[in-house]
Each structure stands twice: as structure tokens, then as C-alpha cells.
Design a protein around this motif. Sequence first.
Motif, short mmCIF file in Angstrom:
data_model
loop_
_atom_site.label_atom_id
_atom_site.label_comp_id
_atom_site.label_asym_id
_atom_site.label_seq_id
_atom_site.Cartn_x
_atom_site.Cartn_y
_atom_site.Cartn_z
N ALA A 173 0.84 -1.20 0.00
CA ALA A 173 0.00 0.00 0.00
C ALA A 173 0.88 1.25 0.00
O ALA A 173 0.65 2.20 -0.77
N ASN A 174 1.90 1.23 0.81
CA ASN A 174 2.80 2.38 0.88
C ASN A 174 3.54 2.58 -0.45
O ASN A 174 3.74 3.72 -0.90
N ALA A 175 3.89 1.47 -1.09
CA ALA A 175 4.59 1.57 -2.39
C ALA A 175 3.68 2.20 -3.45
O ALA A 175 4.14 2.97 -4.30
N ILE A 176 2.37 1.89 -3.37
CA ILE A 176 1.43 2.49 -4.34
C ILE A 176 1.31 4.00 -4.05
O ILE A 176 1.38 4.83 -4.95
N LYS A 177 1.18 4.32 -2.76
CA LYS A 177 1.00 5.72 -2.36
C LYS A 177 2.20 6.59 -2.73
O LYS A 177 2.06 7.72 -3.21
N THR A 178 3.37 6.05 -2.53
CA THR A 178 4.59 6.84 -2.77
C THR A 178 5.10 6.69 -4.20
O THR A 178 6.17 7.19 -4.54
N MET A 179 4.35 5.96 -5.02
CA MET A 179 4.66 5.79 -6.44
C MET A 179 5.96 5.03 -6.72
O MET A 179 6.60 5.24 -7.75
#
Length: 349
Positions: A39-45
Amino acid sequence: MVHSLKTIEWKDNKVVMIDQTKLPNDLVFVEYDDYQDVANAIKTMVVRGAPAIGVSGAFGMALAVLHSNAQTKDDLIKDLEEAKKILIETRPTAINLMWGLEKIMQVALKGSDVSETKQSVIDTAKKMADEDVQTNMTMGKLGSELFDDNDTIMTHCNAGALATVAYGTALGVIRAAKESGKKVKVIATETRPVQQGSRLTAFELKHDGIDVSLIPDTAVGYSMAKGLVNKVIVGADRILRTGHVFNKIGTYQIATMAKQHGIPFFIAAPLSTFDMKSNPEDVVIEQRNASEVTGIGDKKTAPDGINVINPAFDMTPPELISGIITEKGIAKPPFEESIKKLFEENSNS
Ligand code: MRU
């Protein structure tokens, strides 16, 4: 065949991705075994692009079942609902994320017991990743018919291998045109503020040996007026039943400029990018951090305290679009009719 990068993979019960924040300087792979990190990887691109975040969401759900301690099917579904909530909150505009998460939920709800449900969720996520590549290749082949030998094609943002599992949507069409023997050149816009065009599209096309020139976003009108561009192709984050297309900020102005110069403007996106329910005003446009606009990398390029408007996407109306290329065919204007037909013809497949 033109080689392309593999952006996301399921390997040894982990999700492996290219860290796109490090490109073009370093090609670094990151590994996650916790869905919260995905989820964090998606948010931070770290991973971005509509189809790529759809598959990443599904892999996040696969990690959630893999590490769930649930002893009953009901508890496993509760764990999945929690993971879905966290994954969906990351980015609001690309419909593929919702599509990926819902597809996994449907499979999980059908599972007979904990272990069978876990296995079918993991298998489905892996299958979605494989199908993404096949879909892009089919779309590429269909779309390549619209392009001619010696075309120079403008593209915006990154709708390439890096925005999907591999091969790409808009860049997949360009790859397929090249694979069919046509000589094509690409003009890639820089795509401020996150610079997906210069950091990712220019990197990926150069990596794959496709002729690409980079322009600043401000040179779109110049390039078209000078006759440097024959066609435009971009991807999409969400397409409505009316043919309104939500894509990277700046797409609308490129489409408008293409219309002004009589240049065909195409979209390439899989059916998983269509939202047949929403109206234009229902779609949430992600607003991103001001720091993306007030600086480039670590360098500050605007005064402290300046007000910033930083929408990540815009909407291109159907009257500016010449065709929407999907894996099931090419929708042409009037889109309300042709899109409906695409879905009706493929409702059983
Ligand atoms: O903010 P991003 O980089 O996730 O935005 C991506 C785009 O807008 C792409 O053009 C779109 O997702 C199509 S990708 C095949």
C-alpha cells in the motif's frame, strides 16, 4: 520481439517490483511480504500506472491471506476486507485498483475453507499479472494497425511496461507497430511534476531500442505546429461509458492541441480501466503534495509558502478522441454506442 521490463512479479511468496522512484538513475528491485508495504509503495509511487497498481493491489491481497492467522473463512474475509480498505485508500483515480481488489474479494468469497481460499486468492493474483501482459500484447497488435510506417507518435506520462506488468498499453501499441516492421519514432513529453515522461518513458524506450526524443511539456504546441508529430497515443486511468477519459494531468491540453492541428489522438487501455457506472463529476481527481511542484528532486524551485494546485489527472472529453484501443477491439466515435457494444460483445468472455 521487443523486450520490455517486468515491473511487478510474485516470487517466493513475495512481491517484487522495480522501484520507479529511483529511475532513470538506478534500476533497483524492492521486495515486499507485507500488504501494508505494498500500500505504501502504491501511495509513494514506487509502483504507479493504472494496470500496475491494479495488479499490485491484487498481490497486496495475496500477501494479506498468506500471512493471515485466521482459523475460519469468516475471519479470513475480515482480514481481506481490512487489507482492501488500506489498499484502496492509497490512490483514488485509477479504477484498475478497485477492479483488482474487487476481483480478489469475489474469488475469496467463493472459497470453501481457509486453505482453499488462501490458495485461490494467490493463484488469481498471479493469473491477473500474467493476463495483464497478454492483454497488452493483444491490444498492441490491434492498435498497431492505426499507425503507419514513418509515423512520429507523441505520448504523455508513462503508459508503458512500467505502468503495467510488462509491455505497456500506449507504449505496447508502439512496440507492436515496431515489431510489425514499421519504422516509428516517439516524442515523449517530460510530464511535470513527477516526470514520468523523462524518468520512465524515455528510459524504457531507450532501454528497448525505440527511437525517442524528449520534449518539455511546454513544447507540445510547437512540435505539432512544426509538423513534427503525426499521431498521439496515451493510456488512461479511468474511462467512462460516455468516452470521457481520465489520464495524467496535461492530457487534456495535448488532446485540445491535437484537435487544433488535425492530429489523431488515441487512447489505449484495457477493459479493466472502464468505469461504466460513474459520471464525470463523480470521479475523484487525486491532489498531490505541493512539494512536487515547488521543487525538482531536492532542489527548491519556488518561493517558500507559495500556494500550489497540484492535480494528478485531468479529463479529456470524447469529442477530442479519435479512437479507444482495447484488447477486445477499437471503439470509435460515437463512444457511448461503441463502448456499450464492446462490453456487450464481451460480457461472456
Ligand atoms: O500518476 P501515475 O504515474 O500513476 O499516472 C499514470 C498515468 O496517468 C498513465 O498515463 C495511465 O495510468 C495509463 S498507464 C497504462
